[in-house]
Design a protein around this motif. Structure first.
Motif, short mmCIF file in Angstrom:
data_model
loop_
_atom_site.label_atom_id
_atom_site.label_comp_id
_atom_site.label_asym_id
_atom_site.label_seq_id
_atom_site.Cartn_x
_atom_site.Cartn_y
_atom_site.Cartn_z
N GLU A 43 0.66 -1.11 0.37
CA GLU A 43 0.08 -0.15 -0.08
C GLU A 43 0.99 0.90 0.21
OE1 GLU A 43 -3.60 0.91 0.01
OE2 GLU A 43 -3.39 -0.96 -0.57
N THR A 44 1.60 1.88 0.65
CA THR A 44 2.51 2.62 1.20
C THR A 44 3.90 2.50 0.32
OG1 THR A 44 3.72 1.29 3.11
CG2 THR A 44 1.39 3.08 3.19
N TYR A 45 4.46 1.62 -0.09
CA TYR A 45 6.25 1.38 -1.23
C TYR A 45 6.33 2.40 -2.41
CZ TYR A 45 8.80 -0.44 2.92
OH TYR A 45 9.46 -0.05 4.33
N ILE A 46 6.89 2.13 -2.80
CA ILE A 46 7.11 2.36 -4.02
C ILE A 46 7.31 1.56 -4.90
CG2 ILE A 46 8.99 3.90 -6.15
CD1 ILE A 46 9.51 5.93 -3.92
N LYS A 47 6.53 1.58 -6.11
CA LYS A 47 5.93 -0.48 -7.02
C LYS A 47 7.30 0.40 -8.37
CE LYS A 47 2.88 -0.36 -5.10
NZ LYS A 47 2.11 1.02 -3.55
N PHE A 48 8.05 -1.27 -7.62
CA PHE A 48 9.24 -0.64 -9.04
C PHE A 48 9.31 -2.32 -10.29
CE2 PHE A 48 13.39 -0.20 -11.25
CZ PHE A 48 13.54 0.49 -11.69
N ILE A 49 9.01 -1.87 -10.99
CA ILE A 49 9.28 -3.41 -12.15
C ILE A 49 10.46 -3.17 -13.75
CG2 ILE A 49 7.30 -3.15 -13.58
CD1 ILE A 49 6.87 -5.58 -13.86
N VAL A 50 10.48 -4.08 -14.12
CA VAL A 50 11.99 -3.63 -15.65
C VAL A 50 10.91 -4.51 -16.30
CG1 VAL A 50 14.24 -3.46 -15.98
CG2 VAL A 50 13.51 -3.10 -14.00
N VAL A 51 10.87 -4.53 -16.92
CA VAL A 51 9.72 -5.05 -18.72
C VAL A 51 11.09 -5.18 -19.59
CG1 VAL A 51 8.09 -5.06 -17.93
CG2 VAL A 51 8.58 -3.02 -19.42
N ARG A 52 10.59 -6.04 -20.65
CA ARG A 52 12.05 -6.25 -21.76
C ARG A 52 10.93 -6.25 -22.99
NH1 ARG A 52 17.24 -9.46 -21.10
NH2 ARG A 52 18.69 -8.32 -23.29
N ASP A 53 11.31 -6.28 -23.97
CA ASP A 53 10.75 -6.84 -25.03
C ASP A 53 10.77 -8.35 -25.78
OD1 ASP A 53 9.95 -6.00 -28.86
OD2 ASP A 53 11.15 -7.68 -28.12
N PRO A 54 9.33 -8.59 -25.30
CA PRO A 54 8.78 -10.08 -25.64
C PRO A 54 10.37 -11.28 -26.35
CG PRO A 54 7.49 -9.47 -25.43
CD PRO A 54 8.08 -8.08 -25.83
N LEU A 55 10.55 -10.32 -27.48
CA LEU A 55 11.23 -11.23 -28.44
C LEU A 55 12.94 -11.04 -28.29
CD1 LEU A 55 10.24 -11.16 -32.11
CD2 LEU A 55 9.67 -12.71 -30.27
N GLU A 56 13.29 -10.22 -27.31
CA GLU A 56 14.17 -10.16 -27.41
C GLU A 56 15.10 -10.57 -25.79
OE1 GLU A 56 17.14 -5.73 -25.21
OE2 GLU A 56 16.11 -6.23 -27.76
N ARG A 57 14.38 -10.80 -25.03
CA ARG A 57 14.01 -11.35 -23.69
C ARG A 57 14.35 -13.00 -24.10
NH1 ARG A 57 9.66 -12.68 -19.67
NH2 ARG A 57 10.31 -13.50 -18.03
N LEU A 58 13.65 -13.27 -25.12
CA LEU A 58 13.63 -15.03 -25.25
C LEU A 58 14.93 -14.94 -25.98
CD1 LEU A 58 10.15 -15.62 -26.75
CD2 LEU A 58 10.58 -16.31 -24.71
N ALA A 59 15.79 -13.90 -26.78
CA ALA A 59 16.96 -14.40 -27.19
C ALA A 59 17.70 -14.45 -25.73
CB ALA A 59 16.74 -14.18 -28.51
N SER A 60 17.90 -13.55 -24.64
CA SER A 60 19.23 -13.39 -24.15
C SER A 60 18.82 -14.73 -23.61
CB SER A 60 18.52 -12.08 -23.33
OG SER A 60 18.82 -11.93 -22.72
N ALA A 61 16.82 -15.07 -23.10
CA ALA A 61 17.43 -16.36 -22.07
C ALA A 61 17.85 -17.20 -22.46
CB ALA A 61 16.21 -16.20 -21.87
N TRP A 62 17.72 -17.84 -24.27
CA TRP A 62 18.24 -18.95 -24.67
C TRP A 62 19.79 -18.26 -24.43
CZ3 TRP A 62 20.84 -19.73 -29.40
CH2 TRP A 62 21.57 -20.84 -29.80
N MET A 63 20.28 -17.83 -25.00
CA MET A 63 22.07 -17.25 -25.05
C MET A 63 22.43 -17.28 -23.77
SD MET A 63 23.17 -16.44 -28.38
CE MET A 63 25.05 -15.24 -27.33
#
Length: 361
Positions: free
Chosen positions: A164-184
Protein backbone atom coordinates in the motif's frame (compact mmCIF):
# COMPACT_ATOMS: atom_id res chain seq x y z
CA UNK A 1 1.36 -13.71 -41.50
CA UNK A 2 -0.67 -10.52 -41.79
CA UNK A 3 1.32 -7.34 -42.36
CA UNK A 4 -0.54 -4.11 -41.59
CA UNK A 5 1.30 -2.15 -44.27
CA UNK A 6 -1.64 -1.07 -46.41
CA UNK A 7 -5.15 0.24 -45.82
CA UNK A 8 -7.88 -2.35 -46.09
CA UNK A 9 -10.20 0.00 -48.01
CA UNK A 10 -8.12 -0.28 -51.17
CA UNK A 11 -8.36 -3.38 -53.32
CA UNK A 12 -5.22 -2.46 -55.18
CA UNK A 13 -3.28 -1.97 -51.99
CA UNK A 14 -4.64 -5.22 -50.56
CA UNK A 15 -3.45 -7.05 -53.67
CA UNK A 16 -0.05 -5.39 -53.32
CA UNK A 17 0.10 -6.42 -49.67
CA UNK A 18 -0.65 -10.05 -50.50
CA UNK A 19 1.97 -9.99 -53.23
CA UNK A 20 4.54 -8.50 -50.82
CA UNK A 21 3.77 -11.11 -48.18
CA UNK A 22 4.27 -13.92 -50.66
CA UNK A 23 7.55 -12.41 -51.79
CA UNK A 24 8.81 -11.94 -48.24
CA UNK A 25 7.77 -15.46 -47.28
CA UNK A 26 9.77 -16.77 -50.24
CA UNK A 27 12.77 -14.72 -49.13
CA UNK A 28 12.43 -16.15 -45.63
CA UNK A 29 12.27 -19.73 -46.88
CA UNK A 30 15.29 -19.23 -49.12
CA UNK A 31 17.19 -17.68 -46.24
CA UNK A 32 16.13 -20.49 -43.91
CA UNK A 33 17.28 -23.23 -46.28
CA UNK A 34 20.39 -21.57 -47.67
CA UNK A 35 21.68 -19.76 -44.56
CA UNK A 36 25.36 -19.32 -43.85
CA UNK A 37 26.60 -22.73 -42.73
CA UNK A 38 29.40 -21.25 -40.66
CA UNK A 39 27.02 -19.13 -38.62
CA UNK A 40 24.63 -22.04 -38.15
CA UNK A 41 27.45 -24.26 -36.94
CA UNK A 42 28.42 -21.64 -34.36
CA UNK A 43 24.94 -21.63 -32.88
CA UNK A 44 24.48 -25.39 -32.99
CA UNK A 45 27.84 -26.18 -31.46
CA UNK A 46 27.15 -23.80 -28.59
CA UNK A 47 30.10 -21.50 -29.21
CA UNK A 48 29.76 -17.92 -28.05
CA UNK A 49 28.87 -15.28 -30.61
CA UNK A 50 31.40 -12.46 -30.83
CA UNK A 51 29.53 -9.47 -29.41
CA UNK A 52 31.25 -6.21 -28.53
CA UNK A 53 30.15 -4.00 -25.65
CA UNK A 54 28.88 -0.58 -26.60
CA UNK A 55 30.50 2.51 -25.16
CA UNK A 56 28.71 4.43 -22.44
CA UNK A 57 26.32 6.96 -23.94
CA UNK A 58 25.62 10.28 -22.16
CA UNK A 59 22.10 10.64 -20.77
CA UNK A 60 21.46 13.79 -22.80
CA UNK A 61 22.09 11.88 -26.03
CA UNK A 62 20.00 8.85 -25.10
CA UNK A 63 16.81 10.76 -24.47
CA UNK A 64 16.91 14.11 -26.17
CA UNK A 65 17.02 17.00 -23.73
CA UNK A 66 17.16 14.97 -20.52
CA UNK A 67 14.69 14.49 -17.71
CA UNK A 68 11.77 16.23 -19.38
CA UNK A 69 11.63 13.73 -22.25
CA UNK A 70 12.20 10.86 -19.79
CA UNK A 71 9.22 11.99 -17.74
CA UNK A 72 7.08 12.17 -20.88
CA UNK A 73 8.13 8.64 -21.80
CA UNK A 74 7.28 7.41 -18.31
CA UNK A 75 3.88 9.10 -18.44
CA UNK A 76 3.17 7.37 -21.75
CA UNK A 77 4.18 3.97 -20.37
CA UNK A 78 1.95 4.35 -17.32
CA UNK A 79 -1.00 5.47 -19.46
CA UNK A 80 -0.67 2.46 -21.79
CA UNK A 81 -0.40 0.10 -18.83
CA UNK A 82 -3.34 1.59 -16.89
CA UNK A 83 -5.58 1.67 -19.97
CA UNK A 84 -4.79 -1.99 -20.63
CA UNK A 85 -5.69 -3.07 -17.10
CA UNK A 86 -8.81 -0.90 -16.85
CA UNK A 87 -10.00 -2.14 -20.22
CA UNK A 88 -9.93 -5.70 -18.90
CA UNK A 89 -11.62 -4.99 -15.60
CA UNK A 90 -8.58 -5.35 -13.34
CA UNK A 91 -8.40 -3.40 -10.10
CA UNK A 92 -5.32 -2.65 -8.00
CA UNK A 93 -7.16 -3.63 -4.81
CA UNK A 94 -7.43 -7.25 -5.95
CA UNK A 95 -5.18 -9.79 -4.17
CA UNK A 96 -1.62 -10.12 -5.46
CA UNK A 97 -0.67 -13.73 -6.22
CA UNK A 98 1.69 -15.65 -3.97
CA UNK A 99 4.01 -16.06 -6.95
CA UNK A 100 4.24 -12.30 -7.32
CA UNK A 101 4.75 -11.70 -3.60
CA UNK A 102 7.68 -14.13 -3.67
CA UNK A 103 9.27 -12.07 -6.49
CA UNK A 104 9.17 -8.70 -4.76
CA UNK A 105 12.51 -7.55 -3.34
CA UNK A 106 12.12 -5.18 -0.39
CA UNK A 107 14.21 -2.06 0.16
CA UNK A 108 13.14 -0.71 3.54
CA UNK A 109 15.69 2.10 3.60
CA UNK A 110 14.05 3.93 0.71
CA UNK A 111 10.70 2.10 0.96
CA UNK A 112 10.81 0.47 -2.47
CA UNK A 113 9.38 -2.81 -3.76
CA UNK A 114 10.97 -4.26 -6.90
CA UNK A 115 9.35 -7.22 -8.67
CA UNK A 116 12.15 -8.93 -10.52
CA UNK A 117 11.50 -10.48 -13.92
CA UNK A 118 14.43 -12.64 -15.10
CA UNK A 119 16.30 -11.54 -18.24
CA UNK A 120 15.31 -7.90 -17.93
CA UNK A 121 18.56 -6.71 -16.35
CA UNK A 122 17.84 -8.32 -12.97
CA UNK A 123 21.48 -8.81 -11.98
CA UNK A 124 22.16 -5.12 -12.50
CA UNK A 125 18.94 -4.01 -10.80
CA UNK A 126 19.45 -6.28 -7.79
CA UNK A 127 22.90 -4.78 -7.28
CA UNK A 128 21.45 -1.27 -7.45
CA UNK A 129 18.88 -2.00 -4.74
CA UNK A 130 21.36 -3.95 -2.63
CA UNK A 131 23.76 -1.02 -2.74
CA UNK A 132 20.95 1.38 -1.84
CA UNK A 133 20.00 -0.70 1.17
CA UNK A 134 23.54 -1.21 2.48
CA UNK A 135 25.29 1.96 1.38
CA UNK A 136 27.79 -0.02 -0.71
CA UNK A 137 28.93 0.07 -4.33
CA UNK A 138 29.46 -3.56 -5.28
CA UNK A 139 28.86 -5.02 -8.74
CA UNK A 140 30.47 -8.45 -8.36
CA UNK A 141 28.71 -9.95 -5.34
CA UNK A 142 26.52 -12.93 -6.18
CA UNK A 143 23.21 -11.84 -4.70
CA UNK A 144 21.30 -14.79 -3.31
CA UNK A 145 18.39 -14.97 -0.90
CA UNK A 146 20.67 -14.32 2.09
CA UNK A 147 21.62 -10.91 0.69
CA UNK A 148 18.14 -9.67 -0.26
CA UNK A 149 14.85 -9.31 1.58
CA UNK A 150 11.76 -10.68 -0.13
CA UNK A 151 8.20 -9.60 0.52
CA UNK A 152 7.14 -13.19 1.22
CA UNK A 153 9.32 -13.19 4.36
CA UNK A 154 6.99 -10.74 6.12
CA UNK A 155 3.67 -11.25 7.87
CA UNK A 156 0.43 -10.73 5.99
CA UNK A 157 -0.09 -7.35 7.69
CA UNK A 158 3.45 -6.21 6.85
CA UNK A 159 3.06 -7.38 3.25
CA UNK A 160 -0.17 -5.43 2.84
CA UNK A 161 1.31 -2.28 4.38
CA UNK A 162 4.30 -2.34 2.06
CA UNK A 163 2.17 -2.96 -1.00
CA UNK A 164 0.00 0.00 0.00
CA UNK A 165 2.69 2.50 0.95
CA UNK A 166 6.02 1.60 -0.71
CA UNK A 167 7.16 2.75 -4.16
CA UNK A 168 6.55 -0.10 -6.64
CA UNK A 169 9.15 -0.60 -9.38
CA UNK A 170 9.31 -3.10 -12.24
CA UNK A 171 11.60 -3.63 -15.25
CA UNK A 172 10.20 -5.19 -18.45
CA UNK A 173 11.65 -6.01 -21.85
CA UNK A 174 10.65 -6.61 -25.46
CA UNK A 175 9.41 -10.25 -25.42
CA UNK A 176 11.41 -11.45 -28.44
CA UNK A 177 14.61 -9.87 -27.17
CA UNK A 178 14.02 -11.36 -23.72
CA UNK A 179 13.57 -14.85 -25.22
CA UNK A 180 16.76 -14.52 -27.24
CA UNK A 181 18.63 -13.39 -24.13
CA UNK A 182 17.26 -16.30 -22.10
CA UNK A 183 18.37 -18.89 -24.65
CA UNK A 184 21.81 -17.32 -25.07
CA UNK A 185 22.36 -17.17 -21.33
CA UNK A 186 20.98 -20.52 -20.19
CA UNK A 187 21.97 -22.73 -23.12
CA UNK A 188 25.07 -21.01 -24.46
CA UNK A 189 26.84 -18.59 -22.12
CA UNK A 190 26.76 -19.94 -18.59
CA UNK A 191 29.31 -22.54 -17.61
CA UNK A 192 29.53 -25.51 -15.29
CA UNK A 193 26.73 -27.39 -13.57
CA UNK A 194 24.08 -24.71 -14.10
CA UNK A 195 24.45 -24.80 -17.89
CA UNK A 196 24.22 -28.58 -17.94
CA UNK A 197 21.22 -28.47 -15.62
CA UNK A 198 19.28 -26.42 -18.16
CA UNK A 199 20.41 -28.60 -21.07
CA UNK A 200 19.57 -31.79 -19.20
CA UNK A 201 16.31 -30.54 -17.71
CA UNK A 202 14.98 -29.36 -21.09
CA UNK A 203 16.18 -32.21 -23.32
CA UNK A 204 12.53 -32.93 -24.11
CA UNK A 205 12.38 -29.63 -26.02
CA UNK A 206 14.06 -31.56 -28.83
CA UNK A 207 10.73 -33.29 -29.40
CA UNK A 208 9.52 -30.14 -31.15
CA UNK A 209 12.01 -30.50 -34.03
CA UNK A 210 11.70 -34.23 -34.68
CA UNK A 211 8.18 -34.28 -36.12
CA UNK A 212 6.90 -33.58 -39.62
CA UNK A 213 7.25 -29.82 -39.19
CA UNK A 214 11.04 -30.12 -39.23
CA UNK A 215 11.70 -32.55 -42.05
CA UNK A 216 13.27 -29.81 -44.12
CA UNK A 217 15.77 -29.02 -41.34
CA UNK A 218 14.97 -25.39 -40.60
CA UNK A 219 17.42 -23.08 -38.77
CA UNK A 220 19.65 -24.76 -36.19
CA UNK A 221 18.21 -28.27 -36.30
CA UNK A 222 20.28 -29.53 -39.23
CA UNK A 223 23.04 -30.93 -37.04
CA UNK A 224 23.01 -33.26 -34.08
CA UNK A 225 25.52 -31.97 -31.57
CA UNK A 226 26.14 -33.94 -28.41
CA UNK A 227 27.52 -32.85 -25.05
CA UNK A 228 28.87 -35.36 -22.58
CA UNK A 229 27.69 -34.85 -19.02
CA UNK A 230 28.30 -37.27 -16.14
CA UNK A 231 27.70 -40.78 -17.47
CA UNK A 232 25.26 -39.81 -20.18
CA UNK A 233 25.09 -37.85 -23.39
CA UNK A 234 23.18 -34.60 -23.74
CA UNK A 235 22.19 -32.95 -26.99
CA UNK A 236 22.39 -29.21 -27.47
CA UNK A 237 19.05 -27.36 -27.41
CA UNK A 238 18.81 -25.37 -30.68
CA UNK A 239 17.07 -22.00 -30.65
CA UNK A 240 14.32 -23.41 -32.88
CA UNK A 241 13.52 -26.18 -30.36
CA UNK A 242 13.55 -23.64 -27.53
CA UNK A 243 11.12 -21.30 -29.30
CA UNK A 244 8.75 -24.08 -30.38
CA UNK A 245 8.67 -25.55 -26.88
CA UNK A 246 7.79 -22.18 -25.35
CA UNK A 247 5.14 -21.54 -28.00
CA UNK A 248 3.41 -24.79 -27.03
CA UNK A 249 3.05 -23.29 -23.53
CA UNK A 250 3.36 -26.57 -21.67
CA UNK A 251 4.10 -26.46 -17.94
CA UNK A 252 7.10 -28.78 -18.26
CA UNK A 253 8.85 -26.30 -20.55
CA UNK A 254 8.01 -23.09 -18.69
CA UNK A 255 10.60 -21.32 -16.57
CA UNK A 256 10.66 -17.86 -14.91
CA UNK A 257 13.57 -16.87 -17.19
CA UNK A 258 11.23 -16.85 -20.17
CA UNK A 259 7.76 -16.90 -18.57
CA UNK A 260 5.49 -13.97 -19.55
CA UNK A 261 5.55 -11.04 -17.13
CA UNK A 262 1.80 -11.15 -16.60
CA UNK A 263 2.25 -14.62 -15.07
CA UNK A 264 5.04 -13.53 -12.73
CA UNK A 265 4.23 -10.20 -11.07
CA UNK A 266 0.40 -9.84 -11.09
CA UNK A 267 1.01 -6.52 -12.85
CA UNK A 268 -2.60 -5.34 -13.06
CA UNK A 269 -3.15 -5.95 -9.34
CA UNK A 270 -0.26 -3.66 -8.36
CA UNK A 271 -0.34 0.15 -8.32
CA UNK A 272 3.07 0.68 -9.93
CA UNK A 273 4.93 3.94 -9.49
CA UNK A 274 7.57 3.33 -12.13
CA UNK A 275 7.85 1.04 -15.16
CA UNK A 276 11.40 0.74 -16.49
CA UNK A 277 12.42 -0.84 -19.78
CA UNK A 278 15.58 -2.90 -20.15
CA UNK A 279 16.24 -1.04 -23.39
CA UNK A 280 16.48 2.27 -21.47
CA UNK A 281 17.44 0.98 -18.02
CA UNK A 282 20.31 3.39 -17.37
CA UNK A 283 18.33 6.56 -18.05
CA UNK A 284 15.30 5.07 -16.27
CA UNK A 285 17.38 4.68 -13.12
CA UNK A 286 18.44 8.33 -13.28
CA UNK A 287 14.82 9.50 -13.42
CA UNK A 288 13.66 6.94 -10.85
CA UNK A 289 16.30 8.11 -8.35
CA UNK A 290 15.09 11.66 -8.81
CA UNK A 291 11.43 10.76 -8.30
CA UNK A 292 12.18 8.50 -5.31
CA UNK A 293 14.25 11.19 -3.61
CA UNK A 294 17.47 9.19 -3.76
CA UNK A 295 20.27 11.75 -3.61
CA UNK A 296 24.03 11.31 -3.98
CA UNK A 297 23.90 7.69 -5.18
CA UNK A 298 24.14 8.12 -8.95
CA UNK A 299 27.52 6.39 -8.71
CA UNK A 300 25.80 3.01 -8.32
CA UNK A 301 23.87 3.39 -11.58
CA UNK A 302 25.63 1.18 -14.16
CA UNK A 303 27.09 2.33 -17.45
CA UNK A 304 25.12 1.65 -20.59
CA UNK A 305 26.30 -1.48 -22.41
CA UNK A 306 25.06 -3.36 -25.43
CA UNK A 307 22.61 -6.10 -24.49
CA UNK A 308 23.42 -9.55 -25.88
CA UNK A 309 19.75 -10.21 -26.62
CA UNK A 310 19.44 -7.03 -28.68
CA UNK A 311 22.06 -8.26 -31.14
CA UNK A 312 21.01 -11.88 -31.29
CA UNK A 313 17.24 -11.52 -31.46
CA UNK A 314 17.27 -10.44 -35.11
CA UNK A 315 19.87 -13.04 -36.08
CA UNK A 316 18.01 -15.78 -34.22
CA UNK A 317 14.39 -15.07 -35.08
CA UNK A 318 14.99 -14.46 -38.77
CA UNK A 319 15.81 -18.18 -38.94
CA UNK A 320 12.56 -19.21 -37.23
CA UNK A 321 9.48 -20.07 -39.36
CA UNK A 322 6.84 -17.36 -39.43
CA UNK A 323 4.13 -19.54 -37.94
CA UNK A 324 6.28 -20.20 -34.86
CA UNK A 325 6.95 -16.49 -34.38
CA UNK A 326 3.21 -15.83 -34.64
CA UNK A 327 2.51 -18.32 -31.88
CA UNK A 328 5.09 -16.60 -29.67
CA UNK A 329 3.38 -13.29 -30.40
CA UNK A 330 0.07 -14.69 -29.18
CA UNK A 331 1.58 -16.14 -26.00
CA UNK A 332 3.22 -12.82 -25.10
CA UNK A 333 0.41 -10.61 -26.39
CA UNK A 334 -0.43 -9.31 -22.91
CA UNK A 335 3.21 -8.35 -22.28
CA UNK A 336 3.32 -6.53 -25.61
CA UNK A 337 0.07 -4.68 -25.04
CA UNK A 338 0.39 -3.66 -21.41
CA UNK A 339 3.99 -2.47 -21.56
CA UNK A 340 3.93 -0.53 -24.82
CA UNK A 341 5.85 -2.91 -27.06
CA UNK A 342 4.76 -3.79 -30.59
CA UNK A 343 4.79 -7.26 -32.08
CA UNK A 344 4.23 -5.70 -35.50
CA UNK A 345 7.35 -3.56 -35.05
CA UNK A 346 9.35 -6.67 -34.20
CA UNK A 347 8.09 -8.39 -37.36
CA UNK A 348 8.93 -5.34 -39.46
CA UNK A 349 12.47 -5.33 -38.05
CA UNK A 350 12.86 -9.00 -38.94
CA UNK A 351 11.59 -8.43 -42.48
CA UNK A 352 13.95 -5.51 -43.01
CA UNK A 353 16.88 -7.59 -41.76
CA UNK A 354 16.05 -10.45 -44.12
CA UNK A 355 15.67 -8.12 -47.11
CA UNK A 356 18.94 -6.34 -46.26
CA UNK A 357 20.89 -9.58 -45.94
CA UNK A 358 19.52 -10.92 -49.22
CA UNK A 359 20.41 -7.68 -51.00
CA UNK A 360 23.96 -7.92 -49.66
CA UNK A 361 24.42 -11.59 -50.53
Amino acid sequence: MMLCLFHRNSKHRLFAALFLMAALSTIFLVHFRQGNNTVQAEYVAGRDINLHKAKTVPLSIIKGTGFQSLEQEQTTRMAIFQNYCRGRGFKTNEPVSKEAISRFIVNDKYQILYCFVPKTGTTTTKHVFYNLEHGTNTTTLFLGSKHLKFLSEFTETEIYRRLETYIKFIVVRDPLERLASAWMNKFMDIRGAMRYWFIEHYQSMLETITDDRSREKVAFSSEDVEMTYLNGTLKHIPFLAFIRAIAENQTRWMNPHWQPVYQLCSPCQVDWNYIAHTETLVEDFHLFFKKAGIVGRDNIIPDMEERVGSRFYLEGFMKIPLEDIQRIGQLYKSDYDMFGYSFQDDLDSLFKQVVTENQQS
